[in-house]
Design a protein around this motif. Structure first.
Motif, PDB file in Angstrom:
ATOM      1  N   ASN A 177       0.853  -1.198   0.000  1.00 46.30           N
ATOM      2  CA  ASN A 177       0.000   0.000   0.000  1.00 46.30           C
ATOM      3  C   ASN A 177       0.879   1.236   0.000  1.00 46.30           C
ATOM      4  O   ASN A 177       1.210   1.793   1.040  1.00 46.30           O
ATOM      5  N   ALA A 206      -1.800  -3.675   5.645  1.00 45.85           N
ATOM      6  CA  ALA A 206      -3.005  -4.045   4.888  1.00 45.85           C
ATOM      7  C   ALA A 206      -4.220  -3.224   5.318  1.00 45.85           C
ATOM      8  O   ALA A 206      -5.070  -2.872   4.492  1.00 45.85           O
ATOM      9  N   GLY A 208      -4.105  -0.197   6.458  1.00 47.10           N
ATOM     10  CA  GLY A 208      -3.862   1.233   6.219  1.00 47.10           C
ATOM     11  C   GLY A 208      -3.732   2.025   7.510  1.00 47.10           C
ATOM     12  O   GLY A 208      -3.872   3.243   7.515  1.00 47.10           O
ATOM     13  N   ALA A 288      -1.965   6.229  -0.412  1.00 47.46           N
ATOM     14  CA  ALA A 288      -1.728   4.818  -0.096  1.00 47.46           C
ATOM     15  C   ALA A 288      -3.022   4.153   0.372  1.00 47.46           C
ATOM     16  O   ALA A 288      -3.038   2.978   0.743  1.00 47.46           O
ATOM     17  N   GLY A 289      -4.102   4.916   0.396  1.00 44.71           N
ATOM     18  CA  GLY A 289      -5.399   4.371   0.813  1.00 44.71           C
ATOM     19  C   GLY A 289      -5.599   4.377   2.316  1.00 44.71           C
ATOM     20  O   GLY A 289      -6.510   3.720   2.833  1.00 44.71           O
TER      21      GLY A 289
END
Lengths: 294, 155
Positions: A177, A206, A208, A288-289
């Motif tokens: 990410n 994963a 975030g 990066a979300g």
């Protein structure tokens, strides 16, 4: 302008031969937006100008999912910013490159030249550093690779020895990410030189919510662009919170050694370091979300 | 003294041959060798845009291009913008909007605006202003220039 001979070699080997034969009196021409001004003003001398734009290897932008991006040393800013792979995978680089000059400059200036010119305020360099880019250098006898953060030695001076030249810039494929960004402060919105520039890249877990790793780089606050290693390392393993990002920004600010000049005072630049790093990391997190914990 | 180089290029749609020295800029050769005086020398270092030409479809400052670099390439200058039938809409709108005072920057602005409209026929005001950031005008304050370009895009 001073007189010089002009050569248009067709291969990198030919460039190396021409450079070796001129004993430091040759200059490489890509977009010419720095070189021609410097030759005209007498800030650089040349008996031979070597135009490398007729060498496909030095002008192409290529990408593959294993080896990443390869930017030919003479590829123009326009060419780089309009490349779909660059736009998809290297957002920090796009942020920086599209800030260089106006349309006319973008169409000619190369990122390779921006790097070789080694200006402390070069916009592309902090962005390349946070994307972990490397310089591919060729000389008459060998080729070598140097991380971008080790390439600039002083204002206008890079790490290449006489007879060496930059062939391309390699940038690895972002993993996980990933997000990156580059911001600069200037008093107007275009056509200016950074008062301070800040680049950031992050890899989040994963969910975030945690930093796996981070890189932060600064421009225009020291004789060369700086990688703020301590600031990036601080974030690794930490939660994605404003407090942590603010602490990283202060650690980045601590390595700045700005000067006072017509673009700003040292004090103002130091202040801007913290502000811009915090915002650049924030933008990288978003890309990066991830988002800050409430 | 380096010898002169023979260059063949297409300028405003016509094949042109000239001799130049390697250090001569495209701007210098356009004006002094080829008699195309429309592109102007302002800053001679890439800041003002008054020497703008279109090289291989891309807008460039001709002061930052060596004339020898255009071998085999295609260049459009301000002299190539109008047709025998009449002015280009941009030129007409610059007149209608009085988008000039001294006129020195005008060829550069028109060439730059043409390069914009060629790739974006319907730009927003913001896009026009951003695109023209590399062109300086010390008389008009830009407002009339931006209006003329937007009006030309509409017509």
């Amino acid at each position: 302008m001073q007189s010089f001979d002009y050569a248009t070699p067709k291969s990198a080997e030919e460039v190396a031969t021409l450079l070796a034969g001129k004993n430091g009196e040759a200059q490489i021409l890509a977009g010419g937006t720095d070189l021609l001004v410097q030759l005209r003003e007498g800030r650089r001398q040349a008996k031979l100008v070597i135009d490398i734009k007729n060498i496909p290897e030095l002008t192409q932008v290529t990408f593959d999912p294993q080896n990443g991006l390869r930017i030919g040393a003479a590829a123009s800013c326009f060419q780089i910013c309009s490349d779909p792979n660059v736009r998809q995978h290297y957002p920090g680089l796009v942020d920086a490159v599209r800030l260089i000059g106006g349309v006319q400059i973008q169409n000619r200036a190369s990122v390779g030249g921006n790097l070789c010119n080694a200006s402390p305020a070069a916009d592309s360099i902090p962005a390349l550093i946070v994307h972990e880019a490397v310089c591919h250098i060729t000389g008459s006898n060998e080729t070598r690779t140097l991380p971008v953060e080790e390439f600039c030695m002083a204002p206008g001076k890079n790490a290449m020895r006489p007879g060496e030249f930059l062939t391309s810039i390699g940038v690895p494929v972002p993993q996980g990410n990933f997000g990156a960004s580059y911001l600069r402060f200037i008093p107007r919105s275009e056509m200016d030189i950074a008062v301070v520039g800040a680049g950031a890249s992050v890899v989040l877990n994963a969910e975030g919510k945690q930093f796996v790793s981070a890189r932060i780089a600064l421009g225009a606050v020291a004789p060369t662009p700086l990688l703020a290693s301590d600031a990036g390392a601080f974030l690794a393993g930490k939660a994605v919170t404003r407090e942590n990002v603010r602490e990283a920004a202060h650690r980045a600010q601590a390595i700045a050694q700005p000067i006072t000049d017509l673009r700003g005072t040292a004090e103002h630049r130091r202040h801007l370091c913290a502000v811009l790093v915090e915002r650049a990391v924030g933008k990288a997190i978003e890309r990066a979300g991830g988002q800050y914990a409430q | 003294m380096p010898s002169k180089t023979h260059v063949t290029a297409t300028i405003n749609g016509e094949e042109v041959e000239f001799l130049c020295e390697p250090h001569q800029s495209l701007l210098e050769v356009l004006r002094e060798t080829l008699g195309l005086m429309g592109a102007k020398e302002g800053c001679n270092n890439g800041n003002c845009g008054s020497c703008n030409v279109i090289l291989e479809g891309r807008l460039v400052n001709s002061c930052l291009v060596l004339a020898v670099e255009i071998q085999g390439k295609s260049v459009t200058t301000i002299e190539g913008i109008a047709t025998p039938e009449g002015l280009h809409p941009l030129q007409q709108k610059f007149i209608e909007h009085a988008a000039l005072q001294c006129g020195y920057c005008t060829p550069g602005f028109i060439v730059a605006a043409k390069a914009l409209l060629d790739q974006n026929p319907n730009p927003s005001e913001h896009e026009v202003r951003e695109w023209l950031a590399g062109n300086l005008c010390r008389c008009t304050g830009y407002d009339r220039i931006v209006k003329a370009v937007l009006d030309a895009a509409d017509s």
